[in-house]
Design a protein around this motif. Sequence first.
Motif, PDB file in Angstrom:
ATOM      1  N   THR A  53       0.854  -1.192   0.000  1.00  9.11           N
ATOM      2  CA  THR A  53       0.000   0.000   0.000  1.00  9.11           C
ATOM      3  C   THR A  53       0.891   1.243   0.000  1.00  9.11           C
ATOM      4  N   ILE A  54       0.433   2.290  -0.696  1.00  8.15           N
ATOM      5  CA  ILE A  54       1.135   3.568  -0.736  1.00  8.15           C
ATOM      6  C   ILE A  54       0.151   4.629  -0.258  1.00  8.15           C
ATOM      7  N   GLU A  55       0.474   5.259   0.844  1.00  6.16           N
ATOM      8  CA  GLU A  55      -0.402   6.282   1.421  1.00  6.16           C
ATOM      9  C   GLU A  55       0.291   7.633   1.317  1.00  6.16           C
ATOM     10  N   LEU A  56      -0.368   8.599   0.689  1.00  9.40           N
ATOM     11  CA  LEU A  56       0.157   9.950   0.638  1.00  9.40           C
ATOM     12  C   LEU A  56      -0.057  10.608   1.991  1.00  9.40           C
ATOM     13  N   VAL A  57       1.009  11.192   2.540  1.00 10.58           N
ATOM     14  CA  VAL A  57       0.925  11.792   3.859  1.00 10.58           C
ATOM     15  C   VAL A  57       1.434  13.223   3.782  1.00 10.58           C
ATOM     16  N   PRO A  58       0.590  14.236   4.054  1.00 10.81           N
ATOM     17  CA  PRO A  58      -0.837  14.109   4.368  1.00 10.81           C
ATOM     18  C   PRO A  58      -1.631  13.641   3.151  1.00 10.81           C
ATOM     19  N   ASN A  59      -2.881  13.307   3.362  1.00 11.43           N
ATOM     20  CA  ASN A  59      -3.707  12.738   2.298  1.00 11.43           C
ATOM     21  C   ASN A  59      -4.102  13.839   1.316  1.00 11.43           C
ATOM     22  N   GLN A  60      -3.143  14.230   0.489  1.00  9.64           N
ATOM     23  CA  GLN A  60      -3.341  15.318  -0.464  1.00  9.64           C
ATOM     24  C   GLN A  60      -2.867  14.847  -1.834  1.00  9.64           C
ATOM     25  N   ASN A  61      -3.767  14.791  -2.813  1.00 12.09           N
ATOM     26  CA  ASN A  61      -3.389  14.260  -4.127  1.00 12.09           C
ATOM     27  C   ASN A  61      -3.293  15.332  -5.197  1.00 12.09           C
ATOM     28  N   SER A  62      -3.322  16.617  -4.796  1.00  6.76           N
ATOM     29  CA  SER A  62      -3.171  17.691  -5.768  1.00  6.76           C
ATOM     30  C   SER A  62      -2.439  18.864  -5.117  1.00  6.76           C
ATOM     31  N   TYR A  63      -1.451  19.398  -5.824  1.00  2.00           N
ATOM     32  CA  TYR A  63      -0.672  20.522  -5.325  1.00  2.00           C
ATOM     33  C   TYR A  63      -0.702  21.644  -6.352  1.00  2.00           C
ATOM     34  N   SER A  64      -0.980  22.865  -5.909  1.00  2.00           N
ATOM     35  CA  SER A  64      -0.909  24.043  -6.765  1.00  2.00           C
ATOM     36  C   SER A  64       0.334  24.832  -6.366  1.00  2.00           C
ATOM     37  N   LYS A  70       9.547  24.273  -5.211  1.00  2.00           N
ATOM     38  CA  LYS A  70       9.811  22.939  -4.687  1.00  2.00           C
ATOM     39  C   LYS A  70       8.544  22.351  -4.064  1.00  2.00           C
ATOM     40  N   VAL A  71       8.295  21.090  -4.369  1.00  2.00           N
ATOM     41  CA  VAL A  71       7.204  20.346  -3.741  1.00  2.00           C
ATOM     42  C   VAL A  71       7.837  19.201  -2.955  1.00  2.00           C
ATOM     43  N   ILE A  72       7.515  19.097  -1.683  1.00  2.00           N
ATOM     44  CA  ILE A  72       8.033  17.998  -0.858  1.00  2.00           C
ATOM     45  C   ILE A  72       6.859  17.102  -0.492  1.00  2.00           C
ATOM     46  N   LEU A  73       6.956  15.844  -0.901  1.00  2.00           N
ATOM     47  CA  LEU A  73       5.861  14.896  -0.713  1.00  2.00           C
ATOM     48  C   LEU A  73       6.358  13.707   0.092  1.00  2.00           C
ATOM     49  N   ILE A 165      -2.558  19.859  13.069  1.00  2.00           N
ATOM     50  CA  ILE A 165      -1.443  18.929  13.219  1.00  2.00           C
ATOM     51  C   ILE A 165      -1.293  18.596  14.701  1.00  2.00           C
ATOM     52  N   GLU A 166      -1.367  17.327  15.038  1.00  2.00           N
ATOM     53  CA  GLU A 166      -1.286  16.915  16.441  1.00  2.00           C
ATOM     54  C   GLU A 166       0.037  16.197  16.692  1.00  2.00           C
ATOM     55  N   ILE A 185       4.036  14.383   9.528  1.00  2.00           N
ATOM     56  CA  ILE A 185       4.382  14.069  10.917  1.00  2.00           C
ATOM     57  C   ILE A 185       5.230  12.806  10.898  1.00  2.00           C
ATOM     58  N   TYR A 186       6.385  12.845  11.557  1.00  2.00           N
ATOM     59  CA  TYR A 186       7.295  11.706  11.539  1.00  2.00           C
ATOM     60  C   TYR A 186       7.357  11.012  12.896  1.00  2.00           C
ATOM     61  N   ALA A 187       7.099   9.696  12.877  1.00  2.00           N
ATOM     62  CA  ALA A 187       7.424   8.869  14.027  1.00  2.00           C
ATOM     63  C   ALA A 187       8.938   8.714  14.083  1.00  2.00           C
ATOM     64  N   VAL A 188       9.452   8.373  15.243  1.00  2.00           N
ATOM     65  CA  VAL A 188      10.905   8.361  15.411  1.00  2.00           C
ATOM     66  C   VAL A 188      11.588   7.386  14.451  1.00  2.00           C
ATOM     67  N   CYS A 189      10.961   6.238  14.168  1.00  2.00           N
ATOM     68  CA  CYS A 189      11.598   5.265  13.279  1.00  2.00           C
ATOM     69  C   CYS A 189      11.672   5.757  11.837  1.00  2.00           C
TER      70      CYS A 189
END
Length: 334
Positions: A53-64, A70-73, A165-166, A185-189
């Motif tokens: 599975t590939i999950e976009l994080v955050p769940n955003q599938n379009s960038y303007s 620069k776009v960071i995904l 963002i929590e 958001i990054y978990a430590v691993c």
Amino acid sequence: MKLLNYSFATAMRLPLRLLAYVLPVMVLLSSCDSTDGDPLDQTEPFENNGTSTIELVPNQNSYSVGPGQKVILSLKITKGASGNRPQKLRLYETSTVGTKEREAFQKIDLKNVDSQTKTIEYTAPTTNGTTYLYFEVDESGDKYKTTYVTVIVSGTVAIAEWNNIELGAQNDAKASRFASASGQIYAVCDILKGVTAEGDSTDGNLKYVDILYRITPKDNPAIPTLMSNPQSITDGFAKTTTQCDGTPRSVEGGSLSYFATTTADYATADADALKALTVSSSSAQKIAVVKGGTYAFLNADNKKGLIKVNDITGSAADINAGKGTINISVKVLR
């Protein structure tokens, strides 16, 4: 390449009048013998027969974005229950949905783990238009999984905004690190370097982190604080973690970010307001925060932004123990 060598040897035995037809084919074959930016067969569809599975994080599938911005995904890539661990990641640019046109990067080696987050930096085209970015995960054994995002280049889109963002404090179960450029958001691993299936090392995501939540000092009185990752180490928080595989792994390093108080209004702040913020590399790398407060920051890309603290949760006992969460919204210049 055997086909190309055979074609050349055959061509040398052909009458000269036929060489004008054979040589262009030879050039075409050799021009496709690269994995970095060469045009591909525009009629070749993407395979999508894998189990990962590939999950976009955050769940955003379009960038303007604006031209050349620069776009960071970030992608969360997880092994399927019946499949192999994902091995490689490829990124393609295309103007037509569903077809390969251009490989934007050479393949990226993935960590040899069941689940991981991979962050990609992509520079948008310098002309207006729509580009589809396809992410292809290679599971080996001719198994692939794909997803894509749409990048719309038009005029100047100067701000990225992330809401609600929590983040968790150092002893809370929630992840504590945030990247303002991508909204991740990054978990430590996910910030650690890893090892690929071939045994080579792969970079982690620590360099993207610019906002970290900590309760400091770690005893009474406890103060909710936002800071850079290097500041966390300076303040005596853990330099290593054993959460990922039981082995102590370093969480030191990362990008410098800076924070300051401000009177700017978060709700109405536009690009000009962000550019005018009084925050610089001479500002502090941490700031004490309160619910309802708004704070200026400068990230590692030298981009200014605002942080709105929507909520801080946890009882007094939890906060004193370094637990609880903070909910923030962020605006930052692209």
